[in-house]
Design a protein around this motif. Sequence first.
Motif, mmCIF file in Angstrom:
data_model
loop_
_atom_site.group_PDB
_atom_site.id
_atom_site.type_symbol
_atom_site.label_atom_id
_atom_site.label_comp_id
_atom_site.label_asym_id
_atom_site.label_seq_id
_atom_site.Cartn_x
_atom_site.Cartn_y
_atom_site.Cartn_z
ATOM 1 N N ASN A 46 50.415 37.842 33.414
ATOM 2 C CA ASN A 46 49.395 38.377 33.313
ATOM 3 C C ASN A 46 48.386 37.951 34.301
ATOM 4 O OD1 ASN A 46 46.868 38.853 31.857
ATOM 5 N ND2 ASN A 46 47.382 38.007 29.982
ATOM 6 N N SER A 48 45.139 37.490 34.148
ATOM 7 C CA SER A 48 44.218 36.550 33.485
ATOM 8 C C SER A 48 44.805 35.135 33.646
ATOM 9 C CB SER A 48 43.627 37.008 32.095
ATOM 10 O OG SER A 48 42.956 38.286 32.302
ATOM 11 N N GLU A 51 44.737 33.515 36.858
ATOM 12 C CA GLU A 51 43.349 33.117 37.358
ATOM 13 C C GLU A 51 43.268 31.721 36.502
ATOM 14 O OE1 GLU A 51 41.528 37.694 37.818
ATOM 15 O OE2 GLU A 51 40.563 35.958 36.166
ATOM 16 N N ASP A 52 43.524 31.565 35.553
ATOM 17 C CA ASP A 52 43.426 30.174 34.673
ATOM 18 C C ASP A 52 44.080 29.279 35.258
ATOM 19 O OD1 ASP A 52 41.502 31.433 32.979
ATOM 20 O OD2 ASP A 52 43.185 31.947 31.368
#
Length: 186
Positions: A46, A48, A51-52
């Motif tokens: 994913n 996202s 990025e985390d």
Amino acid sequence: MTTPVCTSASKAATAGTQTLPYPSFSSYVQARQPVLLRAARSLTANPSDAEDLLQTALAKTYVAWERIEDHRALDGYVRRALLNTRTSQWRKRKVDEFACEDLPEPEPAPDGGDDPAERQALHDAMWRAITKLPARQRAMVVLRYYEDLSEVQTAEVLGVSVGTVKSAVSRALGKLRDDPELGIVR
């Protein structure tokens, strides 16, 4: 009049601008973020989550910024932090169980061999049939098929020749095939 709960936070808010103690870290992140984000995306499915993951790895790098001696190897340090963080996340992951209305039933085995009662009955019948064998044949069958010894090892244990083991086991298996109690298995 209200009293600020966190004085350091209120001071930072009134100051307007905040400067980082490591300006070189900020410039490093701005320059290398696209490359590091691609590395993070290769570790997760994913975007996202990638990025985390990168944000967490950069936070760990920021904390260790003073201890990093060779700033030419920062990419390797951040990549290692990415990998270690992702491994820790994977190890801590929660395995979810989902409730459903119908319980899944196991597929029945075509030969009925999946029933524990049937397996136990077969096991008992096999042992009764083995106890009917003469002592020497019984010993050879047990060593060959229950202890999983080779013909040579069985011959060594019993102090007989390999040919004797072969012929005695063959006769014993013939008697087991003819046993009426084991007829249901065939």
